[in-house]
Motif scaffolding. Structure first.
Motif, PDB file in Angstrom:
ATOM      1  N   ASP A 146      38.371-102.390  61.756  1.00 33.69           N
ATOM      2  CA  ASP A 146      38.614-103.674  62.207  1.00 33.69           C
ATOM      3  C   ASP A 146      40.173-103.824  62.425  1.00 33.69           C
ATOM      4  OD1 ASP A 146      35.875-104.444  62.018  1.00 33.69           O
ATOM      5  OD2 ASP A 146      36.067-105.415  60.151  1.00 33.69           O
ATOM      6  N   GLU A 147      40.957-103.450  61.549  1.00 34.74           N
ATOM      7  CA  GLU A 147      42.404-103.459  61.747  1.00 34.74           C
ATOM      8  C   GLU A 147      42.724-102.920  63.092  1.00 34.74           C
ATOM      9  OE1 GLU A 147      43.802-103.694  57.129  1.00 34.74           O
ATOM     10  OE2 GLU A 147      43.714-101.533  58.052  1.00 34.74           O
ATOM     11  N   LEU A 148      42.267-101.541  63.402  1.00 37.20           N
ATOM     12  CA  LEU A 148      42.588-100.973  64.414  1.00 37.20           C
ATOM     13  C   LEU A 148      42.246-101.681  65.787  1.00 37.20           C
ATOM     14  CD1 LEU A 148      43.707 -98.234  65.584  1.00 37.20           C
ATOM     15  CD2 LEU A 148      41.700 -97.193  65.614  1.00 37.20           C
ATOM     16  N   ARG A 149      40.924-101.968  65.761  1.00 36.07           N
ATOM     17  CA  ARG A 149      40.563-102.703  66.887  1.00 36.07           C
ATOM     18  C   ARG A 149      41.493-104.130  67.057  1.00 36.07           C
ATOM     19  NH1 ARG A 149      35.678-101.976  66.104  1.00 36.07           N
ATOM     20  NH2 ARG A 149      35.401-103.380  64.349  1.00 36.07           N
ATOM     21  N   SER A 150      41.760-104.787  66.169  1.00 34.12           N
ATOM     22  CA  SER A 150      42.626-105.830  66.361  1.00 34.12           C
ATOM     23  C   SER A 150      43.800-105.677  67.096  1.00 34.12           C
ATOM     24  CB  SER A 150      42.862-106.802  64.964  1.00 34.12           C
ATOM     25  OG  SER A 150      43.641-107.847  65.178  1.00 34.12           O
ATOM     26  N   ALA A 151      44.551-104.483  66.558  1.00 37.69           N
ATOM     27  CA  ALA A 151      45.893-104.030  66.872  1.00 37.69           C
ATOM     28  C   ALA A 151      45.743-103.608  68.535  1.00 37.69           C
ATOM     29  CB  ALA A 151      46.402-103.206  66.211  1.00 37.69           C
ATOM     30  N   LEU A 152      44.733-102.818  68.735  1.00 46.35           N
ATOM     31  CA  LEU A 152      44.485-102.175  70.007  1.00 46.35           C
ATOM     32  C   LEU A 152      44.120-103.520  71.046  1.00 46.35           C
ATOM     33  CD1 LEU A 152      42.657 -99.128  69.285  1.00 46.35           C
ATOM     34  CD2 LEU A 152      44.954 -99.315  70.168  1.00 46.35           C
ATOM     35  N   ASN A 153      43.367-104.433  70.603  1.00 50.96           N
ATOM     36  CA  ASN A 153      43.160-105.644  71.529  1.00 50.96           C
ATOM     37  C   ASN A 153      44.494-106.105  71.868  1.00 50.96           C
ATOM     38  OD1 ASN A 153      40.430-105.107  71.739  1.00 50.96           O
ATOM     39  ND2 ASN A 153      39.914-106.474  70.115  1.00 50.96           N
ATOM     40  N   ARG A 154      45.162-106.630  70.720  1.00 47.80           N
ATOM     41  CA  ARG A 154      46.397-107.097  71.044  1.00 47.80           C
ATOM     42  C   ARG A 154      47.332-106.536  72.068  1.00 47.80           C
ATOM     43  NH1 ARG A 154      47.818-111.450  67.517  1.00 47.80           N
ATOM     44  NH2 ARG A 154      46.720-111.384  65.410  1.00 47.80           N
ATOM     45  N   LEU A 155      47.441-105.210  71.951  1.00 46.92           N
ATOM     46  CA  LEU A 155      48.125-104.476  72.790  1.00 46.92           C
ATOM     47  C   LEU A 155      47.773-104.192  74.219  1.00 46.92           C
ATOM     48  CD1 LEU A 155      49.241-101.345  70.259  1.00 46.92           C
ATOM     49  CD2 LEU A 155      50.667-103.162  71.239  1.00 46.92           C
ATOM     50  N   ARG A 156      46.263-104.291  74.117  1.00 46.61           N
ATOM     51  CA  ARG A 156      45.530-104.136  75.527  1.00 46.61           C
ATOM     52  C   ARG A 156      45.875-105.549  76.315  1.00 46.61           C
ATOM     53  NH1 ARG A 156      41.279-101.438  72.774  1.00 46.61           N
ATOM     54  NH2 ARG A 156      41.561 -99.285  73.495  1.00 46.61           N
ATOM     55  N   ARG A 157      45.819-106.746  75.626  1.00 48.97           N
ATOM     56  CA  ARG A 157      46.082-107.878  76.116  1.00 48.97           C
ATOM     57  C   ARG A 157      47.545-108.024  76.698  1.00 48.97           C
ATOM     58  NH1 ARG A 157      45.154-111.400  71.663  1.00 48.97           N
ATOM     59  NH2 ARG A 157      43.356-110.252  71.181  1.00 48.97           N
ATOM     60  N   ALA A 158      48.483-107.506  75.938  1.00 45.88           N
ATOM     61  CA  ALA A 158      49.751-107.590  76.388  1.00 45.88           C
ATOM     62  C   ALA A 158      50.031-106.551  77.451  1.00 45.88           C
ATOM     63  CB  ALA A 158      50.698-106.943  75.270  1.00 45.88           C
ATOM     64  N   GLN A 159      49.377-105.392  77.682  1.00 45.14           N
ATOM     65  CA  GLN A 159      49.454-104.664  78.893  1.00 45.14           C
ATOM     66  C   GLN A 159      48.898-105.281  80.130  1.00 45.14           C
ATOM     67  OE1 GLN A 159      46.710-101.301  78.537  1.00 45.14           O
ATOM     68  NE2 GLN A 159      47.969 -99.874  79.475  1.00 45.14           N
ATOM     69  N   GLY A 160      47.835-106.142  79.863  1.00 42.44           N
ATOM     70  CA  GLY A 160      47.284-106.924  81.205  1.00 42.44           C
ATOM     71  C   GLY A 160      48.479-108.013  81.397  1.00 42.44           C
ATOM     72  N   GLN A 161      49.203-108.753  80.318  1.00 45.82           N
ATOM     73  CA  GLN A 161      50.119-109.697  80.685  1.00 45.82           C
ATOM     74  C   GLN A 161      51.414-108.971  81.469  1.00 45.82           C
ATOM     75  OE1 GLN A 161      50.418-111.011  76.692  1.00 45.82           O
ATOM     76  NE2 GLN A 161      50.417-112.900  77.522  1.00 45.82           N
ATOM     77  N   ILE A 162      51.504-107.619  81.054  1.00 43.98           N
ATOM     78  CA  ILE A 162      52.749-107.054  81.738  1.00 43.98           C
ATOM     79  C   ILE A 162      52.202-106.939  83.137  1.00 43.98           C
ATOM     80  CG2 ILE A 162      53.999-104.868  81.840  1.00 43.98           C
ATOM     81  CD1 ILE A 162      54.174-104.985  78.730  1.00 43.98           C
ATOM     82  N   ALA A 163      51.121-106.407  83.495  1.00 42.52           N
ATOM     83  CA  ALA A 163      50.731-105.950  84.934  1.00 42.52           C
ATOM     84  C   ALA A 163      50.595-107.298  85.404  1.00 42.52           C
ATOM     85  CB  ALA A 163      49.325-105.599  84.815  1.00 42.52           C
TER      86      ALA A 163
ATOM     87  N   ARG B 248      55.977-112.127  72.457  1.00 41.74           N
ATOM     88  CA  ARG B 248      55.287-112.664  71.208  1.00 41.74           C
ATOM     89  C   ARG B 248      54.141-111.645  70.723  1.00 41.74           C
ATOM     90  NH1 ARG B 248      56.728-117.499  73.572  1.00 41.74           N
ATOM     91  NH2 ARG B 248      54.622-117.856  74.383  1.00 41.74           N
ATOM     92  N   ALA B 249      53.266-111.426  71.810  1.00 37.31           N
ATOM     93  CA  ALA B 249      52.231-110.736  71.667  1.00 37.31           C
ATOM     94  C   ALA B 249      52.381-109.191  71.201  1.00 37.31           C
ATOM     95  CB  ALA B 249      51.189-110.546  72.700  1.00 37.31           C
ATOM     96  N   LEU B 250      53.436-108.692  71.579  1.00 32.48           N
ATOM     97  CA  LEU B 250      53.797-107.222  71.062  1.00 32.48           C
ATOM     98  C   LEU B 250      54.486-107.376  69.728  1.00 32.48           C
ATOM     99  CD1 LEU B 250      55.612-105.658  74.239  1.00 32.48           C
ATOM    100  CD2 LEU B 250      53.677-105.178  73.196  1.00 32.48           C
ATOM    101  N   ASP B 251      55.222-108.384  69.307  1.00 34.77           N
ATOM    102  CA  ASP B 251      55.714-108.657  68.058  1.00 34.77           C
ATOM    103  C   ASP B 251      54.618-108.930  67.058  1.00 34.77           C
ATOM    104  OD1 ASP B 251      58.183-108.814  69.085  1.00 34.77           O
ATOM    105  OD2 ASP B 251      58.540-110.835  69.051  1.00 34.77           O
ATOM    106  N   ARG B 252      53.427-109.525  67.407  1.00 33.86           N
ATOM    107  CA  ARG B 252      52.411-109.862  66.653  1.00 33.86           C
ATOM    108  C   ARG B 252      51.696-108.340  66.219  1.00 33.86           C
ATOM    109  NH1 ARG B 252      49.880-115.573  66.075  1.00 33.86           N
ATOM    110  NH2 ARG B 252      48.439-114.032  65.264  1.00 33.86           N
TER     111      ARG B 252
END
Length: 92
Positions: free
Chosen positions: A8-25, A49-53
């Motif tokens: 769950d922790e891994l999934r949450s962190a990866l989801n945040r990073l994927r969202r940030a990746q989409g925002q950067i694109a 903020r997403a990367l910080d979180r």
């Protein structure tokens, strides 16, 4: 120091990073399209903020593991504290 995260922790962190990746694109597209500077900066702040979180989430998991784990030798404890402090400061 290896970080063992639950699924769950891994999934949450990866989801945040994927969202940030989409925002950067999206930000790259905005710049290429010549979008308004204020809109671009707003999106840059949001991705920051997403990367910080995501980073703080990973560090918090490490701290939780440290607090509940076996008590390390005094020197290891001091080294661990210095490394965690450096990690927090890198996100500040």
């Amino acid at each position: 120091m290896q970080l063992d995260m639950t699924a769950d922790e891994l999934r949450s962190a990866l989801n945040r990073l994927r969202r940030a990746q989409g925002q950067i694109a999206g930000i790259i597209r905005m710049i290429e399209e010549g979008r308004d500077c204020e809109e671009v900066i707003t999106q840059l702040a949001a991705v920051s903020r997403a990367l910080d979180r995501a980073g703080f989430s990973i560090i918090a998991t490490g701290l939780q593991q440290c607090m509940s784990g076996e008590s390390p030798a005094e020197q290891d404890s001091a080294q661990m504290r210095a490394r965690l402090e450096k990690l927090f400061l890198s996100l500040a």
